[in-house]
Design a protein around this motif. Structure first.
Motif, PDB file in Angstrom:
ATOM      1  N   ALA A 135       0.829  -1.214   0.000  1.00 46.65           N
ATOM      2  CA  ALA A 135       0.000   0.000   0.000  1.00 46.65           C
ATOM      3  C   ALA A 135       0.859   1.259   0.000  1.00 46.65           C
ATOM      4  CB  ALA A 135      -0.930   0.006   1.207  1.00 46.65           C
ATOM      5  N   LYS A 136       2.013   1.187   0.632  1.00 44.31           N
ATOM      6  CA  LYS A 136       2.895   2.364   0.708  1.00 44.31           C
ATOM      7  C   LYS A 136       3.624   2.637  -0.607  1.00 44.31           C
ATOM      8  CE  LYS A 136       3.863   2.395   5.626  1.00 44.31           C
ATOM      9  NZ  LYS A 136       4.906   2.315   6.651  1.00 44.31           N
ATOM     10  N   THR A 137       3.641   1.649  -1.503  1.00 46.01           N
ATOM     11  CA  THR A 137       4.408   1.805  -2.737  1.00 46.01           C
ATOM     12  C   THR A 137       3.541   2.003  -3.966  1.00 46.01           C
ATOM     13  OG1 THR A 137       4.479  -0.577  -3.116  1.00 46.01           O
ATOM     14  CG2 THR A 137       6.285   0.379  -1.826  1.00 46.01           C
ATOM     15  N   ASP A 138       2.262   2.297  -3.771  1.00 42.49           N
ATOM     16  CA  ASP A 138       1.400   2.432  -4.930  1.00 42.49           C
ATOM     17  C   ASP A 138       0.741   3.807  -4.980  1.00 42.49           C
ATOM     18  OD1 ASP A 138      -0.696   2.399  -3.144  1.00 42.49           O
ATOM     19  OD2 ASP A 138      -1.187   0.313  -3.481  1.00 42.49           O
ATOM     20  N   SER A 139      -0.263   3.918  -5.794  1.00 43.09           N
ATOM     21  CA  SER A 139      -0.902   5.203  -6.038  1.00 43.09           C
ATOM     22  C   SER A 139      -2.014   5.532  -5.043  1.00 43.09           C
ATOM     23  CB  SER A 139      -1.482   5.223  -7.455  1.00 43.09           C
ATOM     24  OG  SER A 139      -2.454   4.194  -7.584  1.00 43.09           O
ATOM     25  N   LEU A 140      -2.191   4.719  -4.031  1.00 42.37           N
ATOM     26  CA  LEU A 140      -3.219   4.999  -3.031  1.00 42.37           C
ATOM     27  C   LEU A 140      -2.903   6.308  -2.304  1.00 42.37           C
ATOM     28  CD1 LEU A 140      -3.826   1.589  -1.226  1.00 42.37           C
ATOM     29  CD2 LEU A 140      -5.452   2.856  -2.596  1.00 42.37           C
ATOM     30  N   ASP A 141      -3.918   7.121  -2.092  1.00 44.10           N
ATOM     31  CA  ASP A 141      -3.755   8.328  -1.285  1.00 44.10           C
ATOM     32  C   ASP A 141      -4.032   7.929   0.162  1.00 44.10           C
ATOM     33  OD1 ASP A 141      -3.895  10.732   0.082  1.00 44.10           O
ATOM     34  OD2 ASP A 141      -4.901  11.783  -1.566  1.00 44.10           O
ATOM     35  N   LEU A 142      -2.972   7.555   0.869  1.00 47.21           N
ATOM     36  CA  LEU A 142      -3.124   7.042   2.229  1.00 47.21           C
ATOM     37  C   LEU A 142      -3.607   8.114   3.196  1.00 47.21           C
ATOM     38  CD1 LEU A 142      -0.013   4.693   2.435  1.00 47.21           C
ATOM     39  CD2 LEU A 142      -2.400   4.070   2.035  1.00 47.21           C
TER      40      LEU A 142
END
Length: 161
Positions: A135-142
């Motif tokens: 999740a930290k390495t993708d395009s998700l806006d965390l």
């Protein structure tokens, strides 16, 4: 009993956390509650801790299933991590149903809490080492997901009251 833990289920600083940080904070809190349970000496203390553990886990699982997992699944076209985590949640909720709101009744109660603790630790390990790393390495806006989850958490906790 001297209660040194934070008795508030919702810490307002969570509104400023990204989704992964928020979920990790939940994991740490529940782990600490399980450790307190292992040291608890009275049935009343055990009952209070179990109520808090069950509330934390129930709200946490619902946040993941409603907000985090769908976003993760879409970003990764995931066909394994999310379904596995969802099945683990179902098993966890079954254990919660067996212990939530009942009186501590000895060995069976303690055994169920112990199994729940071990199960949650296994789930957390997988989630943090696999899902959160991806999740930290993708395009998700965390940050956006974290804000949505914090808002939803407030609603879920209000419903539990």
């Amino acid at each position: 009993m001297t209660d040194t833990r934070n008795t508030e289920i919702f810490d307002t600083t969570e509104t400023e956390m990204d989704a992964v940080s928020m979920l990790k904070a939940d994991h740490e809190k529940v782990n600490a509650l399980f450790e307190e349970y292992e040291k608890a000496e009275s049935d009343e203390e055990k009952k209070e801790l179990v109520a808090e553990i069950c509330a934390e886990l129930s709200v946490h699982a619902q946040l993941e299933e409603e907000i985090f997992y769908p976003a993760f699944k879409a970003a990764h076209e995931d066909k394994m991590l999310v379904p596995e985590a969802t099945v683990e949640h179902a098993t966890m909720m079954s254990l919660i149903e067996q212990i939530e709101g009942i009186e501590p009744d000895g060995e069976d109660y303690d055994a169920k809490v112990k199994v729940l603790s071990e199960y949650v630790k296994h789930h957390v390990k997988e989630e943090q080492s696999e899902m959160f790393t991806k999740a930290k390495t993708d395009s998700l806006d965390l940050d956006e997901l974290g804000a949505l989850m914090a808002e939803r958490k407030i609603d879920l906790l209000a419903e539990r009251d």
